[in-house]
Design an enzyme around this catalytic site. Structure first.
Site, short mmCIF file in Angstrom:
data_model
loop_
_atom_site.label_atom_id
_atom_site.label_comp_id
_atom_site.label_asym_id
_atom_site.label_seq_id
_atom_site.Cartn_x
_atom_site.Cartn_y
_atom_site.Cartn_z
N HIS A 121 10.02 9.35 -5.78
CA HIS A 121 9.60 7.82 -5.86
C HIS A 121 10.14 6.79 -6.36
CE1 HIS A 121 5.01 6.60 -6.35
NE2 HIS A 121 5.62 5.87 -6.80
N GLU A 122 10.56 7.25 -7.33
CA GLU A 122 10.92 6.11 -7.77
C GLU A 122 12.38 4.87 -7.58
OE1 GLU A 122 8.95 4.11 -9.64
OE2 GLU A 122 8.46 5.61 -10.42
N HIS A 136 10.99 3.47 -4.60
CA HIS A 136 10.53 1.71 -4.67
C HIS A 136 12.13 0.99 -4.51
CE1 HIS A 136 6.67 2.22 -5.45
NE2 HIS A 136 6.55 2.28 -6.72
N HIS A 191 13.58 0.13 -1.45
CA HIS A 191 12.88 -1.12 -0.68
C HIS A 191 13.66 -2.34 -1.55
CE1 HIS A 191 8.81 -2.19 -0.15
NE2 HIS A 191 9.56 -2.81 0.36
ZN LIG Z 1 5.08 3.97 -7.48
#
Ligand SMILES: [Zn+2]
Length: 680
Positions: free
Chosen positions: A469-470, A473, A476
């Site tokens: 998940h991290e 990010h 991105h």
């Molecule tokens: Zn998040």
């Protein structure tokens, strides 16, 4: 001696950053920036991107780059001296931000650039930067009369202090409570790793026996595995009363009054700007258009998932009663019997999976996944100065060998480190006026189980998902190809779309083909056995309805709190939470539960009237992943399409436009419902 925070060459010299450097550096940069704004406005007659916005963006970038390591260290290696220096700067930064946002002359200058024919010749990123800025001037109160401007500024400063205090209270309360155990009997049910971790914690404090804390890996182990019901209850009570007037440290770090004041000030701030509520103010920069739309979205999901959750809870009740003769399920029994039921129904435990997720395999596997998807190569770089010896540093290169970004990886739970997991930026991508390209650098921070004894860290599958998940990010932020910092990476991305790339990455943690790459036994290197994978996949949606309604409970609570605030009546935090639980929750916790006093996402983080963003963006992330399900999860063409249309674009266009470019159509909720086991 030069101030290390004012050296803007290369990465931050973390080892040299001492609390005494912080305030002087910030003072100097603020003074320089103020002088620059004044000079640029005075010297130029005809404002352009090059003579006004570019130099201001570079100046603000210097300020961000100086502040970033300070704020980061305050979160991950907190100390009294650091905290004091950090807090001394907060009002100054807040004042500066509001002052710039309220500068009418500056606003007129931006507006003149926007209204000039040359505007049409600017690139998309420049246009979007200017449009966002004009919006943000209004949201900073540029149109307000002087006394209201002052009030706005004072509110912002006070909010910045209060939200910081909230986080400090939570951190202090979390680290203040430990449970020392000398009698091994009390550890019954706990897996070896949890015992070893607690033994290690005890040794570090010079104690015999075992030491448990409210840090998540420790808390989780007790709640999930400890047979000793009284111990679970004790731990539960300590955890859910942190920073409140209840529990073992009642009143010591109580956030209650702070929360009241935060809500009152946010409401006042929204009203100053002409919004009905802070929820409306929050939506001014988001994808969702109105509170009604947000409530409608959440209510619809609640209607669909509540019956599923009710059924799951009933099954758990029956299981606990029939298999274990346990009749009344209390809050501290849920995780414990759920884990037993998972083992019973699917013949699988979280523990069985751990040996297949040693950190090195998981991390190199994660890099391999993005190599196949986007053609990226990621390599560790040695001898980079960091804030802690366990932190690692990596760089990302693309297919052409071009550097794209760099990141710090801080994996393990630690004393004086804020809980949870997050990505933050150290620097963002931007092209300077002199042509030089500044590369994006990210901090990826988790609180995962550390290595215990001689073994490498072995992660739970949930921890692997958190890491992905991290990393999503981070990608991105780091893969952006936008040269203007206002909309490069995650900058300028509507907050309710920010969780698209992160939740999207989680999907690979469930795919056989991907698990062949990210999982392997830490002793033998053997792949995850197929039988184990089948069981794990079958258990994927175990209690998915209960998890869904829990997220909806948080989302609706947050949004109602910020939408219904009435100064005449006060915030009614507990009452609102109770009502939301009546509506969507399947479990009512004990009266002393003060979950809200530790809900830092909305009281200290960026999710105020925005917690719904997780579910909102999950519609996008699930539907985006569905295209990979159709085309193959490592289909390079689909990977390139996602890279070019979403990850590289930052905030240059509205999220829905980027999504449609990738998907070829508008998003639908079907994939989210299907992935969650809640069919339409
Ligand atoms: Zn998040």
């Amino acid at each position: 001696m030069t101030n290390p925070l004012l050296q803007f060459t290369g990465l931050p010299p973390f080892q040299q950053i001492k609390p005494e450097y912080i305030e002087p550096a910030i003072n100097q940069l603020l003074a320089e920036n103020r002088a620059l704004v004044e000079r640029l406005l005075r010297e130029n007659e005809h404002y352009t991107w090059d003579n006004l916005i570019q130099p201001l963006e570079e100046a603000d970038d210097r300020l961000s780059r100086a502040w970033s390591p300070v704020s980061h260290m305050n979160s991950v290696v907190n100390s009294d001296a650091l905290r004091e220096a950090y807090n001394a700067c907060l009002p100054k930064l807040s004042e500066y931000g509001t002052e710039m946002g309220q500068n009418e002359h500056l606003y007129e200058a931006y507006k003149s650039i926007h209204d000039m024919p040359e505007f049409q010749h600017l690139d998309q990123a420049q246009k979007k930067t200017i449009e966002n800025s004009l919006r943000d001037f209004h949201l900073s109160g540029v149109d307000l009369p002087p006394e209201k401007k002052e009030r706005f500024k004072a509110i912002q400063q006070q909010l910045s202090k209060l939200t910081t205090k909230y986080e400090e209270n939570l951190l202090d309360a979390t680290h203040a409570w430990t449970r020392h155990i000398s009698d091994e009997q009390q550890l019954s049910g706990l897996p070896d790793y949890a015992r070893a971790m607690a033994r290690q914690s005890a040794e570090q404090k010079g104690l015999d026996g075992w030491l448990f804390s409210l840090e998540f890996p420790s808390y989780y182990a007790i709640m999930t595995y400890a047979d000793d019901r009284a111990l679970r209850e004790e731990m539960y009570q300590a955890y859910v009363t942190r920073a409140s007037e209840q529990g073992p440290n009642a009143g010591k770090w109580d956030n209650s009054a702070i929360m009241e004041e935060i809500l009152a000030l946010r409401h006042e701030l929204a009203q100053l700007l002409g919004f009905q509520s802070y929820a409306e103010r929050s939506l001014a920069t988001k994808m969702a258009e109105s509170p009604g739309q947000v409530f409608g979205f959440l209510d619809d999901l609640a209607k669909r998932s509540k019956p599923v959750a009710d059924k799951e809870l009933e099954e758990l009740r029956q299981f606990a009663e029939q298999q274990h003769g346990h009749e009344q399920l209390a809050a501290w029994d849920l995780a414990y019997y759920s884990e037993k039921q998972r083992q019973h129904d699917f013949d699988i435990s979280q523990e069985e999976l751990k040996p297949y997720f040693p950190e090195d395999k998981v991390i190199t596997g994660m890099f391999e996944v993005v190599k196949r998807l986007y053609g990226l190569s990621i390599a560790q770089v040695d001898h980079v100065e960091t804030w802690h010896p366990t932190v690692r540093f990596y760089e990302i290169r693309d297919n052409d060998g071009q550097l794209r970004g760099q990141f710090y990886l801080d994996l393990y739970v630690r004393d004086k480190k804020r809980g949870g997991a997050w990505m933050d930026d150290c620097s963002g991508r931007m092209r300077k006026a002199n042509g030089e390209l500044q590369y994006p650098v990210a901090y990826l921070t988790c609180n995962l189980t550390p290595p215990v004894g001689g073994d490498p860290a072995l992660f739970t599958h949930d921890e692997v998902i958190t890491l992905f998940h991290e990393f999503g990010h981070g990608l991105h932020h780091m893969l952006t190809q936008v040269d203007h910092i206002g909309v490069s990476g995650i900058n300028g991305v509507a907050w309710d779309a920010v969780e698209l790339p992160s939740q999207f990455m989680e999907n690979w943690c469930w795919e056989r083909e991907a698990l062949n790459v990210i999982a392997g036994h830490y002793k033998t290197g053997a792949p995850l056995p197929d039988a184990l994978y089948q069981k794990m996949y079958a258990a994927k949606n175990f209690q998915a309805g209960m998890q869904m309604v829990r997220q909806l409970e948080f989302s609706i609570f947050d949004f109602r709190l910020h939408h219904e605030y009435d100064p005449a009546k006060g915030s009614h935090i507990q009452k609102t939470l109770d009502e939301v639980r009546q509506q969507v929750a399947v479990i009512t916790p004990p009266d002393y539960n003060r979950f809200q006093n530790g809900f830092s996402h909305i009281f200290a983080g960026g999710y105020a009237a925005g917690y719904y963003s997780y579910k909102w963006a999950e519609v996008l992330s699930a539907d985006a992943f569905a295209k990979f399900e159709e085309q193959g999860i490592f289909d390079p063409e689909t990977g390139q399409a996602f890279l070019h249309n979403v990850l590289e674009q930052g905030g240059t266009r509205e999220p829905i436009e980027l999504f449609v470019k990738f998907r070829g159509r508008e998003p639908t909720i079907d994939a989210l419902l299907r992935h969650s086991g809640i069919t339409a």
